[in-house]
Design an enzyme around this catalytic site. Sequence first.
Site, short mmCIF file in Angstrom:
data_model
loop_
_atom_site.label_atom_id
_atom_site.label_comp_id
_atom_site.label_asym_id
_atom_site.label_seq_id
_atom_site.Cartn_x
_atom_site.Cartn_y
_atom_site.Cartn_z
N SER A 1 6.35 69.58 -9.10
CA SER A 1 7.58 70.26 -9.49
C SER A 1 7.41 71.76 -9.29
O SER A 1 6.31 72.29 -9.44
CB SER A 1 7.86 69.98 -10.97
OG SER A 1 8.89 70.81 -11.44
N TYR B 1 5.02 69.50 -20.15
CA TYR B 1 5.45 68.71 -18.99
C TYR B 1 4.90 69.33 -17.70
O TYR B 1 4.29 68.65 -16.87
CB TYR B 1 6.98 68.63 -18.92
CG TYR B 1 7.50 68.24 -17.56
CD1 TYR B 1 7.32 66.95 -17.07
CD2 TYR B 1 8.14 69.17 -16.73
CE1 TYR B 1 7.77 66.59 -15.80
CE2 TYR B 1 8.60 68.83 -15.47
CZ TYR B 1 8.41 67.54 -15.00
OH TYR B 1 8.84 67.20 -13.75
N LYS C 1 1.91 68.18 -14.59
CA LYS C 1 2.01 68.24 -13.12
C LYS C 1 0.87 69.08 -12.55
O LYS C 1 0.27 68.74 -11.53
CB LYS C 1 3.36 68.84 -12.71
CG LYS C 1 4.56 68.02 -13.10
CD LYS C 1 4.60 66.71 -12.34
CE LYS C 1 5.79 65.86 -12.70
NZ LYS C 1 5.71 64.49 -12.19
P1 NAD Z 1 13.30 59.29 -13.71
O1 NAD Z 1 12.98 59.33 -15.15
O2 NAD Z 1 14.66 58.86 -13.30
O3 NAD Z 1 12.22 58.39 -12.94
C1 NAD Z 1 10.89 58.24 -13.39
C2 NAD Z 1 10.60 56.76 -13.47
O4 NAD Z 1 9.25 56.56 -13.91
C3 NAD Z 1 11.50 56.01 -14.45
O5 NAD Z 1 12.11 54.93 -13.78
C4 NAD Z 1 10.55 55.54 -15.54
O6 NAD Z 1 10.97 54.32 -16.11
C5 NAD Z 1 9.24 55.45 -14.79
N1 NAD Z 1 8.02 55.58 -15.62
C6 NAD Z 1 7.70 56.56 -16.48
N2 NAD Z 1 6.48 56.33 -17.02
C7 NAD Z 1 6.01 55.20 -16.44
C8 NAD Z 1 4.81 54.45 -16.59
N3 NAD Z 1 3.84 54.81 -17.45
N4 NAD Z 1 4.66 53.31 -15.85
C9 NAD Z 1 5.64 52.91 -14.99
N5 NAD Z 1 6.79 53.58 -14.83
C10 NAD Z 1 6.98 54.70 -15.56
O7 NAD Z 1 12.97 60.74 -13.12
P2 NAD Z 1 13.30 61.39 -11.71
O8 NAD Z 1 14.27 62.49 -11.94
O9 NAD Z 1 13.59 60.35 -10.71
O10 NAD Z 1 11.90 62.06 -11.40
C11 NAD Z 1 10.90 61.40 -10.63
C12 NAD Z 1 9.65 62.27 -10.61
O11 NAD Z 1 9.97 63.55 -10.07
C13 NAD Z 1 9.05 62.52 -11.99
O12 NAD Z 1 7.65 62.48 -11.90
C14 NAD Z 1 9.52 63.92 -12.32
O13 NAD Z 1 8.64 64.58 -13.20
C15 NAD Z 1 9.54 64.58 -10.95
N6 NAD Z 1 10.48 65.70 -10.87
C16 NAD Z 1 11.78 65.51 -11.21
C17 NAD Z 1 12.66 66.59 -11.16
C18 NAD Z 1 14.10 66.41 -11.58
O14 NAD Z 1 14.77 67.41 -11.84
N7 NAD Z 1 14.65 65.20 -11.64
C19 NAD Z 1 12.22 67.84 -10.74
C20 NAD Z 1 10.88 67.98 -10.35
C21 NAD Z 1 10.01 66.90 -10.42
C1 UD1 Z 2 14.69 72.52 -16.07
C2 UD1 Z 2 13.32 72.63 -16.70
C3 UD1 Z 2 12.27 72.65 -15.60
C4 UD1 Z 2 12.39 71.39 -14.75
C5 UD1 Z 2 13.82 71.30 -14.18
C6 UD1 Z 2 13.99 69.98 -13.46
C7 UD1 Z 2 13.64 73.88 -18.81
C8 UD1 Z 2 13.38 75.18 -19.51
N1 UD1 Z 2 13.25 73.85 -17.51
O1 UD1 Z 2 14.83 73.64 -15.25
O2 UD1 Z 2 10.97 72.71 -16.15
O3 UD1 Z 2 11.47 71.44 -13.66
O4 UD1 Z 2 14.76 71.35 -15.26
O5 UD1 Z 2 15.15 69.99 -12.70
O6 UD1 Z 2 14.14 72.93 -19.38
N2 UD1 Z 2 22.28 75.34 -18.03
C9 UD1 Z 2 23.40 75.67 -18.78
N3 UD1 Z 2 23.94 74.71 -19.58
C10 UD1 Z 2 23.43 73.44 -19.67
C11 UD1 Z 2 22.29 73.12 -18.91
C12 UD1 Z 2 21.73 74.09 -18.10
O7 UD1 Z 2 23.90 76.79 -18.71
O8 UD1 Z 2 23.97 72.63 -20.46
C13 UD1 Z 2 21.71 76.37 -17.14
C14 UD1 Z 2 20.25 76.69 -17.46
O9 UD1 Z 2 20.17 77.69 -18.42
C15 UD1 Z 2 19.76 77.13 -16.09
C16 UD1 Z 2 20.57 76.30 -15.09
O10 UD1 Z 2 21.71 75.86 -15.83
O11 UD1 Z 2 20.09 78.47 -15.91
C17 UD1 Z 2 19.83 75.09 -14.56
O12 UD1 Z 2 19.32 74.35 -15.67
P1 UD1 Z 2 18.56 72.96 -15.51
O13 UD1 Z 2 19.40 72.02 -14.72
O14 UD1 Z 2 18.11 72.53 -16.87
O15 UD1 Z 2 17.30 73.28 -14.59
P2 UD1 Z 2 16.12 74.37 -14.75
O16 UD1 Z 2 16.47 75.40 -15.73
O17 UD1 Z 2 15.80 74.83 -13.40
#
Ligand code: NAD
Ligand code: UD1
Length: 338
Positions: free
Chosen positions: A124, A148, A152
């Site tokens: 991430s 969190y 990573k």
């Molecule tokens: P998500 O929660 O939709 O998907 C994660 C999946 O992992 C889920 O289906 C959950 O059931 C499964 N899981 C969790 N723990 C497990 C375990 N111990 N064994 C088996 N399955 C397990 O999340 P996502 O948004 O699809 O994110 C996927 C990955 O990308 C995650 O590792 C997340 O940290 C990373 N990531 C997500 C974002 C974001 O904004 N969505 C940003 C950066 C990184």
């Molecule tokens: C958040 C996480 C970051 C993670 C990322 C995943 C925090 C502090 N950071 O980041 O660690 O990797 O999600 O995508 O939680 N906002 C509003 N109103 C809302 C929600 C969000 O104004 O109800 C604003 C936030 O202040 C920010 C922007 O929207 O400025 C984006 O927010 P968000 O989608 O939560 O993403 P990140 O802040 O980038």
Amino acid sequence: MKVLVTGGTGYIGSHTVLCLLQAGHDVVVVDNLVNSSRESLNRVQELAGRNVVFAHTDLLDEAALTAVFDQHAVGAVIHFAGLKAVGESVQQPLRYYHNNVTGTINLLRVMDAHDVRTLVFSSSATVYGGNNAVPYVEKMDIGADNPYGRTKEQIEDILSDIGAADSRWHIALLRYFNPVGAHESGRIGEDPLGIPNNLVPFIAQVAVGRREKLMIFGGDYDTPDGTCLRDYIHVMDLSEGHVAAVDYVASRAGVFRWNLGSGIGSSVFDVLHAFERAVGHTLPSELAPRRDGDLPAFWADPSAALADLSWSTSKSLDEMCQDHWRWQKNNPNGYAAP
Ligand code: NAD
Ligand code: UD1
């Protein structure tokens, strides 16, 4: 190639499984369904016209994971499984370190025992922390600001050490920026449990009538319109990035790091207005105090992924919001029955 996808029923995982199937790969999904629904894979199969093997397995159960690898001739792993809520990780750090770090160590042990050493890992942009200047470049020192993010960072360290110790490993660390949007069919998308933490899922629930109004966290930042800037990336672009990364590392040993982002910073108002254009009317919102831990601005330098993987984003913020809205409108309760 047969690709095992951990977390493949989740948001990014399900879209990536679809892209893998469409690129001709076979897929085995491992997920414990802690934050997702089996229904996502039914819909992926429908869209792809192909089947996926599903193992309802927890990465913390090393024996069960071993049985999955015993049954399938896996060529590579894409590892999405993990817990991802920043606020929850501050409240429950032990659960996060155990699930994310121990779960990954189990996976690596089982892979190694089965001579599977090609891995694409979901890292991430949060690993860059607050001490770097934008745009973020892969060679910067990392230092996450919350539990969190530190899971990573620790997993990145473990994978770097393994790659340094044993030249048979082929590892990609993908640092995602802000994934949003959904597949253009509106059949699969993000289905957050409870109140969404992230901006776009929250706006989508306001638009569909599940939340009263958007609270805009901070309008007094030193940015063009006073709200924070983020690098939003369409989940389909992100998924294509995984297919490109797995194809690249399959034939190259080593540890590779790539930012997956657009390189463009968009403000909270930019996103709100793009979503309003998708919906066709304005949405209720209100300025609120800043959220703890928010950085004013971050976005990627995505040039390394372009140079190495020939990958870059192709979808605009308007397309992200249109696709996200189609999914939310057609599935007001996500994968749950109406
Ligand atoms: P998500 O929660 O939709 O998907 C994660 C999946 O992992 C889920 O289906 C959950 O059931 C499964 N899981 C969790 N723990 C497990 C375990 N111990 N064994 C088996 N399955 C397990 O999340 P996502 O948004 O699809 O994110 C996927 C990955 O990308 C995650 O590792 C997340 O940290 C990373 N990531 C997500 C974002 C974001 O904004 N969505 C940003 C950066 C990184
Ligand atoms: C958040 C996480 C970051 C993670 C990322 C995943 C925090 C502090 N950071 O980041 O660690 O990797 O999600 O995508 O939680 N906002 C509003 N109103 C809302 C929600 C969000 O104004 O109800 C604003 C936030 O202040 C920010 C922007 O929207 O400025 C984006 O927010 P968000 O989608 O939560 O993403 P990140 O802040 O980038």
